[in-house]
Scaffold this motif. Structure first.
Motif, PDB file in Angstrom:
ATOM      1  N   ASN A   1      44.949  58.405  42.628  1.00 61.97           N
ATOM      2  CA  ASN A   1      45.691  57.209  43.028  1.00 61.97           C
ATOM      3  C   ASN A   1      44.779  56.001  43.178  1.00 61.97           C
ATOM      4  OD1 ASN A   1      48.732  57.745  43.687  1.00 61.97           O
ATOM      5  ND2 ASN A   1      47.660  59.569  44.392  1.00 61.97           N
ATOM      6  N   LEU A   2      43.577  56.216  43.702  1.00 60.87           N
ATOM      7  CA  LEU A   2      42.603  55.126  43.798  1.00 60.87           C
ATOM      8  C   LEU A   2      42.266  54.594  42.413  1.00 60.87           C
ATOM      9  CD1 LEU A   2      40.483  53.391  45.252  1.00 60.87           C
ATOM     10  CD2 LEU A   2      38.946  55.358  45.169  1.00 60.87           C
ATOM     11  N   LEU A   3      42.058  55.495  41.458  1.00 54.71           N
ATOM     12  CA  LEU A   3      41.733  55.087  40.096  1.00 54.71           C
ATOM     13  C   LEU A   3      42.886  54.311  39.469  1.00 54.71           C
ATOM     14  CD1 LEU A   3      39.734  55.205  37.746  1.00 54.71           C
ATOM     15  CD2 LEU A   3      40.713  57.430  37.121  1.00 54.71           C
ATOM     16  N   ALA A   4      44.116  54.816  39.646  1.00 60.14           N
ATOM     17  CA  ALA A   4      45.289  54.162  39.044  1.00 60.14           C
ATOM     18  C   ALA A   4      45.493  52.767  39.623  1.00 60.14           C
ATOM     19  CB  ALA A   4      46.528  55.022  39.259  1.00 60.14           C
ATOM     20  N   VAL A   5      45.489  52.663  40.937  1.00 61.44           N
ATOM     21  CA  VAL A   5      45.734  51.367  41.577  1.00 61.44           C
ATOM     22  C   VAL A   5      44.609  50.384  41.266  1.00 61.44           C
ATOM     23  CG1 VAL A   5      45.949  50.201  43.804  1.00 61.44           C
ATOM     24  CG2 VAL A   5      47.158  52.348  43.403  1.00 61.44           C
ATOM     25  N   GLY A   6      43.382  50.855  41.294  1.00 63.35           N
ATOM     26  CA  GLY A   6      42.258  49.981  40.974  1.00 63.35           C
ATOM     27  C   GLY A   6      42.328  49.445  39.551  1.00 63.35           C
ATOM     28  N   LEU A   7      42.738  50.279  38.596  1.00 64.62           N
ATOM     29  CA  LEU A   7      42.838  49.832  37.206  1.00 64.62           C
ATOM     30  C   LEU A   7      44.007  48.869  37.010  1.00 64.62           C
ATOM     31  CD1 LEU A   7      42.002  53.096  35.232  1.00 64.62           C
ATOM     32  CD2 LEU A   7      40.576  51.065  35.540  1.00 64.62           C
ATOM     33  N   ILE A   8      45.083  49.073  37.758  1.00 68.63           N
ATOM     34  CA  ILE A   8      46.194  48.119  37.680  1.00 68.63           C
ATOM     35  C   ILE A   8      45.746  46.757  38.203  1.00 68.63           C
ATOM     36  CG2 ILE A   8      48.495  47.564  38.573  1.00 68.63           C
ATOM     37  CD1 ILE A   8      49.044  50.587  38.624  1.00 68.63           C
ATOM     38  N   ALA A   9      45.040  46.765  39.327  1.00 71.56           N
ATOM     39  CA  ALA A   9      44.521  45.508  39.866  1.00 71.56           C
ATOM     40  C   ALA A   9      43.537  44.868  38.886  1.00 71.56           C
ATOM     41  CB  ALA A   9      43.859  45.753  41.217  1.00 71.56           C
ATOM     42  N   ARG A  10      42.703  45.694  38.248  1.00 75.95           N
ATOM     43  CA  ARG A  10      41.760  45.167  37.247  1.00 75.95           C
ATOM     44  C   ARG A  10      42.501  44.544  36.076  1.00 75.95           C
ATOM     45  NH1 ARG A  10      39.839  42.688  34.135  1.00 75.95           N
ATOM     46  NH2 ARG A  10      38.017  43.014  32.792  1.00 75.95           N
ATOM     47  N   GLN A  11      43.593  45.155  35.654  1.00 75.42           N
ATOM     48  CA  GLN A  11      44.340  44.637  34.513  1.00 75.42           C
ATOM     49  C   GLN A  11      44.919  43.250  34.799  1.00 75.42           C
ATOM     50  OE1 GLN A  11      44.150  46.573  31.970  1.00 75.42           O
ATOM     51  NE2 GLN A  11      45.483  45.612  30.445  1.00 75.42           N
ATOM     52  N   LEU A  12      45.200  42.979  36.062  1.00 67.22           N
ATOM     53  CA  LEU A  12      45.802  41.704  36.430  1.00 67.22           C
ATOM     54  C   LEU A  12      44.765  40.618  36.690  1.00 67.22           C
ATOM     55  CD1 LEU A  12      48.609  42.966  38.830  1.00 67.22           C
ATOM     56  CD2 LEU A  12      48.853  42.225  36.454  1.00 67.22           C
ATOM     57  N   CYS A  13      43.497  40.974  36.737  1.00 66.69           N
ATOM     58  CA  CYS A  13      42.445  39.984  36.987  1.00 66.69           C
ATOM     59  C   CYS A  13      42.054  39.292  35.690  1.00 66.69           C
ATOM     60  CB  CYS A  13      41.220  40.650  37.608  1.00 66.69           C
ATOM     61  SG  CYS A  13      41.484  41.241  39.298  1.00 66.69           S
ATOM     62  N   ALA A  14      41.863  37.978  35.777  1.00 70.14           N
ATOM     63  CA  ALA A  14      41.580  37.197  34.572  1.00 70.14           C
ATOM     64  C   ALA A  14      40.218  37.532  33.974  1.00 70.14           C
ATOM     65  CB  ALA A  14      41.667  35.706  34.905  1.00 70.14           C
ATOM     66  N   ARG A  15      39.233  37.801  34.809  1.00 70.67           N
ATOM     67  CA  ARG A  15      37.888  38.061  34.307  1.00 70.67           C
ATOM     68  C   ARG A  15      37.269  39.226  35.064  1.00 70.67           C
ATOM     69  NH1 ARG A  15      38.141  32.656  35.100  1.00 70.67           N
ATOM     70  NH2 ARG A  15      36.885  32.801  37.008  1.00 70.67           N
ATOM     71  N   ALA A  16      36.289  39.854  34.430  1.00 64.39           N
ATOM     72  CA  ALA A  16      35.617  40.996  35.047  1.00 64.39           C
ATOM     73  C   ALA A  16      34.903  40.584  36.324  1.00 64.39           C
ATOM     74  CB  ALA A  16      34.628  41.614  34.062  1.00 64.39           C
ATOM     75  N   SER A  17      34.318  39.394  36.336  1.00 59.87           N
ATOM     76  CA  SER A  17      33.612  38.937  37.535  1.00 59.87           C
ATOM     77  C   SER A  17      34.552  38.832  38.729  1.00 59.87           C
ATOM     78  CB  SER A  17      32.963  37.585  37.264  1.00 59.87           C
ATOM     79  OG  SER A  17      33.945  36.620  36.872  1.00 59.87           O
ATOM     80  N   ILE A  18      35.798  38.408  38.470  1.00 65.57           N
ATOM     81  CA  ILE A  18      36.796  38.351  39.541  1.00 65.57           C
ATOM     82  C   ILE A  18      37.207  39.753  39.955  1.00 65.57           C
ATOM     83  CG2 ILE A  18      39.157  37.630  40.092  1.00 65.57           C
ATOM     84  CD1 ILE A  18      38.750  35.245  38.243  1.00 65.57           C
ATOM     85  N   ALA A  19      37.381  40.638  38.971  1.00 68.15           N
ATOM     86  CA  ALA A  19      37.847  41.991  39.256  1.00 68.15           C
ATOM     87  C   ALA A  19      36.879  42.752  40.143  1.00 68.15           C
ATOM     88  CB  ALA A  19      38.063  42.746  37.945  1.00 68.15           C
ATOM     89  N   TYR A  20      35.577  42.589  39.894  1.00 74.88           N
ATOM     90  CA  TYR A  20      34.597  43.340  40.681  1.00 74.88           C
ATOM     91  C   TYR A  20      34.493  42.842  42.118  1.00 74.88           C
ATOM     92  CZ  TYR A  20      32.924  46.234  36.887  1.00 74.88           C
ATOM     93  OH  TYR A  20      32.843  47.184  35.905  1.00 74.88           O
ATOM     94  N   ALA A  21      35.123  41.736  42.418  1.00 77.47           N
ATOM     95  CA  ALA A  21      35.228  41.280  43.805  1.00 77.47           C
ATOM     96  C   ALA A  21      36.589  41.614  44.389  1.00 77.47           C
ATOM     97  CB  ALA A  21      34.984  39.772  43.882  1.00 77.47           C
TER      98      ALA A  21
END
Length: 351
Positions: free
Chosen positions: A211-231
């Motif tokens: 569940n952590l992996l799934a939710v984290g990847l969904i949040a990553r998919q919605l982030c405009a850039r990788a730099s934003i996602a890692y924060a």
């Protein structure tokens, strides 16, 4: 693909729909014991002042409908004439409240009240006036944030709404950490795997990690850039853990605030966090596929998990308080969340 000017409207509509669903569930829980008393469902409109009431009840009835009026006003913002949206939002809030109060006539555990209707309508009116006053600024800020932070993916507003609902999952301290999609209570089923300490820890860790992996990847998919996602992604997961901690401390006992941090949960957070850090580097399509597979795996495992002795004790402690309806609401969201999120992932992957 660029963000549309309709994005804030869509987000407001999703939020209004989600909040309305929560209000309906909270008003009609536990959905059992229906009976015909022979009383007109609108008899409560002519009733006198309720015999039993508290200031807290009045304020709660007002507060619950403030977000509904707020979101409805924003959702109807593009209608002609500047006062159309707040007026319709107030009327819709009153209609929802009146309909729910009428339905409560057939529920022996609920008492319909014209005072509740008045407080709910007042809450809807306050929310509508609030949205009418700050609506243009809200839309401008949401649009600016979406252009800067949110990726131009299809149905991003729905994804944001689903992530917001997911934060209700850790509010049930009697469930496995991040465990969502458990349908056994609905169908009266039991766990297929007998309880054993070692196997239970492995299942608990797997449920948490998937569940952590799934939710984290969904949040990553919605982030405009990788730099934003890692924060953003670590902060979002941390927020969920804070919610779990506060829920255990408030609803059970302060000494039980970190009771969710079991050996299985710790292992799941470690494995899931490590896998998430690697998976966030993948291209968008593999990320979506991995998120869907992880979500399905976590849902299957949470339905195979044996009963947890701590969960039973925690629920028994909770029932002694005043949060039984809230418990039912959070469990419903936790049960339905994977089945609402999977279609979102498939729709996003198709585009």
């Amino acid at each position: 693909m660029t963000r549309s000017g309709h994005a804030p409207i869509l987000l407001a509509r999703y939020l209004a729909l989600a909040w309305c669903g929560l209000v309906v569930y909270g008003s009609l829980h536990p959905f059992s014991g229906w009976r015909d008393t022979g009383i007109s469902p609108w008899a409560f409109l002519e009733g006198g002042w309720p015999r039993y009431w508290t200031v807290f009840d009045l304020l709660a009835n007002v507060a619950v409908y403030v977000p509904l009026g707020f979101f409805l006003t924003l959702a109807l913002h593009r209608l002609p004439w500047r006062f159309t949206a707040p007026i319709l939002a107030c009327l819709l809030s009153a209609g929802v409240s009146g309909g729910l109060e009428a339905i409560q006539t057939w529920l022996p555990s609920r008492v319909p009240s014209n005072l509740d209707l008045a407080c709910n309508t007042l809450g809807g009116l306050l929310g509508a006036l609030w949205a009418h006053a700050v609506g243009p600024r809200v839309f401008a800020r949401i649009t600016a944030l979406e252009h800067r932070l949110i990726a131009p993916v299809p149905h991003a507003e729905l994804g944001l709404t689903l992530l917001g609902l997911w934060l209700l999952v850790p509010l049930s301290p009697e469930t496995l950490l991040f465990g969502a999609g458990d349908v056994r209570q609905i169908f009266g089923l039991t766990g297929a795997v007998p309880f054993a300490a070692e196997s239970f820890m492995l299942i608990e860790a797997s449920v948490t990690a998937f569940n952590l992996l799934a939710v984290g990847l969904i949040a990553r998919q919605l982030c405009a850039r990788a730099s934003i996602a890692y924060a953003v992604v670590p902060l979002f997961i941390l927020c969920a853990l804070i919610v779990a901690t506060l829920a255990a401390a408030i609803l059970i006992a302060p000494a039980e605030a970190l009771a969710w941090l079991t050996p299985g949960a710790r292992l799941g957070l470690l494995v899931g966090g490590g896998g998430l850090a690697f998976a966030m580097l993948l291209p968008p399509t593999p990320r979506l596929m991995l998120a869907a597979l992880s979500l399905m795996a976590g849902t299957v495992l949470v339905n195979l998990a044996p009963p947890n002795p701590y969960s039973i004790a925690a629920l028994a402690t909770w029932r002694q308080g005043h949060f039984l309806n809230f418990n039912g609401l959070t469990r419903l969201v936790a049960t339905l969340w994977p089945f609402l999120t999977l279609p979102f992932l498939f729709l996003t992957a198709r585009r």
